[in-house]
Motif scaffolding. Structure first.
Motif, PDB file in Angstrom:
ATOM      1  N   VAL A  30      65.909  93.870 -27.291  1.00 14.76           N
ATOM      2  CA  VAL A  30      65.618  92.726 -26.417  1.00 14.76           C
ATOM      3  C   VAL A  30      66.099  91.428 -27.063  1.00 14.76           C
ATOM      4  N   VAL A  31      65.742  91.252 -28.339  1.00 13.20           N
ATOM      5  CA  VAL A  31      66.138  90.026 -29.043  1.00 13.20           C
ATOM      6  C   VAL A  31      67.663  89.909 -29.098  1.00 13.20           C
ATOM      7  N   PRO A  73      74.227  91.674 -15.945  1.00 17.66           N
ATOM      8  CA  PRO A  73      73.206  91.285 -16.926  1.00 17.66           C
ATOM      9  C   PRO A  73      71.786  91.386 -16.374  1.00 17.66           C
ATOM     10  N   LEU A  98      73.869  87.495 -24.846  1.00 20.13           N
ATOM     11  CA  LEU A  98      74.136  86.888 -23.537  1.00 20.13           C
ATOM     12  C   LEU A  98      74.314  85.383 -23.657  1.00 20.13           C
ATOM     13  N   LEU A  99      73.723  84.799 -24.700  1.00 16.36           N
ATOM     14  CA  LEU A  99      73.908  83.358 -24.897  1.00 16.36           C
ATOM     15  C   LEU A  99      75.213  83.044 -25.602  1.00 16.36           C
ATOM     16  N   TYR A 141      70.691 100.792 -19.010  1.00 15.43           N
ATOM     17  CA  TYR A 141      70.854  99.574 -19.809  1.00 15.43           C
ATOM     18  C   TYR A 141      72.242  99.538 -20.455  1.00 15.43           C
ATOM     19  N   THR A 175      70.602  99.581 -30.161  1.00 12.88           N
ATOM     20  CA  THR A 175      70.592 100.205 -28.839  1.00 12.88           C
ATOM     21  C   THR A 175      70.642 101.721 -28.944  1.00 12.88           C
ATOM     22  N   PHE A 228      68.693  93.668 -17.969  1.00 15.64           N
ATOM     23  CA  PHE A 228      67.326  93.266 -18.327  1.00 15.64           C
ATOM     24  C   PHE A 228      66.280  94.032 -17.529  1.00 15.64           C
ATOM     25  N   SER A 281      69.947  91.351 -27.292  1.00 13.83           N
ATOM     26  CA  SER A 281      70.582  91.186 -25.977  1.00 13.83           C
ATOM     27  C   SER A 281      70.554  89.731 -25.549  1.00 13.83           C
ATOM     28  N   PHE A 282      69.406  89.068 -25.790  1.00 15.74           N
ATOM     29  CA  PHE A 282      69.306  87.647 -25.436  1.00 15.74           C
ATOM     30  C   PHE A 282      70.345  86.839 -26.203  1.00 15.74           C
ATOM     31  N   ILE A 283      70.408  87.101 -27.508  1.00 14.68           N
ATOM     32  CA  ILE A 283      71.362  86.359 -28.344  1.00 14.68           C
ATOM     33  C   ILE A 283      72.784  86.561 -27.824  1.00 14.68           C
TER      34      ILE A 283
END
Lengths: 344, 452
Positions: free
Chosen positions: A211-212, A242, A218-219, A271, A178, A246, A214-216
């Protein structure tokens, strides 16, 4: 009142992350983006007059945590003793590198400080990310609210965690990615020519990584910390954070595609703010949660000073921060030009 | 060696090293404002060039002050967590206020002072210098407020869990102890700034380089040094001494090496405290003076250490005694040197008197020793308390930080700060060689050019 101070402190650390974040980000992209001495001077000049003021947000935030939630400050700072000391040393190295590098022009002195600046900045980003990871994951606090964490144990989440485990390292990596993106966007805004082009490339690469990751995050965060999931289930309005994060990522992509550099940088600020707000919202009311038994954590209720102290604090905090905002506008308007070097 | 000792040494070491830098910037900030004012009033660019030179010295000092200052705020939590938990509600307030009111101001306008001369114009640039001065003096204000509360706690209440919280910010900021301690500390910083300025001026005159600047530096340094060193003894030092007498009488007895209660107590010029035998060995004294200084009566009774339970005695009486006497002795020497230099300067013979220029030059390290000894007096005098009368030092450290980890970071700081000292001295040396003058207000490039 305690909620207000929780918000203020989270806000101060978030501002720190945005402002000193681009200083660290400039450090991370410094070696690959700036190849010539002139380009490196441009980068250093673009943060030279402001990095110190940006760092003050960390100090002011720490001081505010100290008086509003003394128990959390005491427990957290002594429990994270070793990594905090390393952060201090890295901050010393980063600051001296920025200031001393241009004092002597000589083929040994300058490259030495270049590497110190880049290395300290990248490690700081990693450590701050890992620190956030530790706060989110929780620590093994005892009945008095105390703990002491080793640097690492078995890199797994469990009853005996270390500062570094796969979760905190992931957040550390997300933080480095980031801030690399954030710094690269700052450089794109401030630099020109081939420097700007290289910064653009780094920005789009790190954007992908962000991006990758952040997805990880948030999961996995709600999976690892059930109180997060619970909190968002109770108050679904928090989902705005969240979503905003995005949206900002999409915004960065659109703005960089159309060469609107300042707007892209602002999206990057948004962000970072949105991600940290999402974390703070989910973590509330905890300051430091316990690994095993959630009841034993430090919350804004059991770690705060008396309500009289919190009210007294508001009297000076509001005018004080307004003053600080004035200086901030002054510094960015008068001391920083569009491209660093030409102004000095 | 136990963890408490390591925590104490680490804090003492890091804060002592740190304060070498702010004391100069606090003093120099005032002197730079004076130089900028002279430039604005007379229109003489000589003063602007002098101000620019000292702003660069200020800048290098400021950086080291900043990077060594951050660990101070962190160490309350890292090494003194029990203390932080108990007292954070009170002392966290002035520390946070320092960040909000001082550091933002100082860091922003130092940038303006160093880089903004051309953009801002003479008046705004003067104003930037003034705000840097204000920022550094506000910073000192909140730090001394914090220390004053630990020396003489006011404006707080104790909660049921034993922690303290703030009841009155006004009481905290107008602490009787604070007023004299602050003024004493700040005039001492002006002595440091003046002495360094006069010493460098004397150096230039003796070297026969930059002589017009050398004269300016010596003149300004001697004038402010004379005023500040006099103020340091009276009224600020005297007022602070009476604070100690009122609020920490056992500390006063230890500082003076007074073991027994005494009517018409003498002022000890020199002597060695012998704690085992409870007497002062080989003393040279001036009768009755301590009684007078403390109570304004020659025959007043001053309480000696014997009048207090031993568990309330400062833990290291000889060190406290010597630190205090070194501070007072050096303070008196400063007044003497500055009075002499001021007199000769008034007779217009100072710049031609090499002996006195040598004296001024060699005076440079001594204000640092005096302020360090002064702070040691304040901090050793507070022992065995962390918060006077409320919390003992032994109860304040972090329970989880082991000796080994403490030693590791202590040695780390020592190594790091040794490197910083070498770099600092190198950069100051280059600035001194380059000297004042040269019209280019652009610090970094010009500094680089000078080193080529």
């Amino acid at each position: 009142m305690t909620t207000l101070w929780f918000g203020i402190i989270a806000g101060m650390f978030a501002i720190y992350a945005v402002l000193d974040g681009f200083d660290m980000g400039v450090g991370i992209v410094y070696l690959p983006a700036a190849r010539t001495d002139a380009e490196r001077r441009t980068l250093l000049n673009s943060i030279g007059p402001v990095w110190d003021g940006n760092e003050v947000w960390l100090l002011a935030g720490g001081g505010t945590l100290f008086f509003a939630f003394p128990a959390a400050y005491a427990s957290g700072f002594s429990g994270f003793y070793l990594p905090l000391m390393m952060v201090l040393w890295l901050l010393i190295l980063r600051g001296t590198a920025v200031e001393f590098r241009n004092c002597i022009a000589n083929p040994v002195w300058t490259p030495f400080w270049d590497v110190v600046f880049a290395g300290a900045s990248a490690l700081l980003a990693l450590f701050f990310g890992a620190a956030l990871g530790n706060v989110l994951r929780g620590v093994p606090v005892d009945a008095n609210g105390n703990f002491f964490l080793p640097l690492w144990t078995n890199f797994r989440l469990g009853p005996e965690p270390g500062i570094l485990d796969w979760f905190t390292i992931t957040i550390g990596a997300a933080s480095v990615a980031t801030l690399a993106m954030h710094g690269a966007l700052w450089v794109t805004m401030k630099g020109d020519g081939s420097l700007q082009q290289r910064a653009r490339n780094i920005a789009s690469l790190s954007w992908l990584a962000v991006v990758v990751l952040s997805f990880i995050l948030l999961l996995i965060v709600p999976l690892i910390r059930p109180h997060f999931a619970q909190r968002y289930a109770d108050r679904s309005s928090g989902l705005i954070f969240p979503i905003l994060a995005f949206a900002s990522l999409v915004g960065i992509r659109i703005m960089t595609r159309t060469d609107r550099d300042a707007a892209a940088f602002l999206c990057s600020c948004a962000y970072i703010l949105a991600m940290l707000a999402a974390a703070a919202f989910g973590h509330y009311p905890y300051l430091l949660s316990a690994v095993s038994d959630r009841q034993a954590g430090l919350t804004i209720f059991n770690a705060s000073t008396s309500s009289s102290g919190l009210s007294i604090g508001l009297y000076w905090f509001i005018p004080g921060v307004m003053l600080a905002g004035t200086y901030f506008v002054f510094a960015y308007r008068h001391l920083l030009g569009r491209t660093g070097q030409a102004e000095y | 060696m136990n963890a408490l000792t390591v925590d104490r040494i680490q804090f003492a070491f890091t804060v002592t090293f740190h304060y070498l830098f702010p004391q100069l910037t606090i003093g120099l900030a005032l002197l730079i404002v004076v130089l900028k004012t002279l430039a604005l009033r007379t229109g003489n660019s000589h003063y602007n060039e002098a101000a620019r030179f000292w702003a660069r010295i200020f800048g290098i000092n400021f950086v080291v002050g900043v990077v060594t200052g951050i660990p101070m705020e962190f160490q309350f939590g890292t090494n003194w967590s029990a203390f932080s938990k108990a007292a954070g509600g009170v002392i966290g307030q002035p520390l946070a206020m320092e960040g909000v009111f001082s550091f933002f101001l100082e860091s922003t306008f130092l940038g303006a002072l160093l880089f903004g001369e051309r953009v801002l114009g003479p008046r705004l640039h003067w104003f930037s210098a003034f705000l840097v001065f204000l920022g550094s003096w506000i910073s000192g204000f909140f730090i001394v407020v914090t220390n004053a509360w630990m020396q003489h706690p006011v404006g707080y209440m104790q909660n049921t869990d034993g922690t303290f919280s703030l009841v009155s910010l006004t009481a905290l900021l107008t602490n009787q102890w604070f007023v004299w301690q602050y003024l004493h500390n700040m005039t001492a910083a002006v002595v440091t700034g003046s002495t360094v300025m006069a010493a460098l001026g004397a150096f230039y005159l003796l070297m026969r380089r930059f002589e017009d600047f050398g004269r300016t530096f010596v003149r300004l340094g001697v004038i402010t040094g004379l005023v500040a060193s006099a103020l340091m003894i009276f009224p600020t030092g005297d007022g602070q001494g009476r604070n100690v007498a009122n609020y920490q009488p056992v500390t006063l007895a230890a500082m003076e090496g007074l073991f027994e209660d005494k009517r018409g107590a003498p002022l000890v010029i020199i002597g060695q405290p012998n704690v085992e035998a409870r007497r002062l060995d080989n003393p040279i004294v001036v009768p009755d003076v301590l009684s007078f200084l403390t109570y304004r009566r020659w025959k007043a009774e001053v309480r000696g250490l014997a009048g207090f339970p031993e568990d309330r005695w400062p833990a290291n009486i000889p060190l406290l005694y010597y630190a205090y006497h070194i501070m007072v002795g050096l303070g008196s020497i400063f007044v003497a040197v500055y009075a002499l230099a001021g007199w000769i300067m008034y007779r217009r013979r100072l710049y031609q008197t090499p002996l006195l220029l040598w004296a001024l030059m060699l005076l440079a390290p001594f204000p640092y020793i005096a302020t360090t000894a002064g702070w040691m007096t304040a901090e050793l005098g507070r022992q065995p308390w962390l918060v006077y009368g409320l919390m003992r030092t032994a109860a304040g450290s972090s329970p989880q930080v082991s000796v080994g980890n403490g030693l590791f970071t202590l040695l780390g700081f020592m190594g790091m700060y040794s490197v910083l000292s070498v770099l600092f001295l190198l950069l100051i040396y280059l600035e001194v060689l380059r000297g004042p003058g040269g019209a280019d207000p652009q610090a970094p490039q010009a500094m680089a050019a000078a080193a080529d």
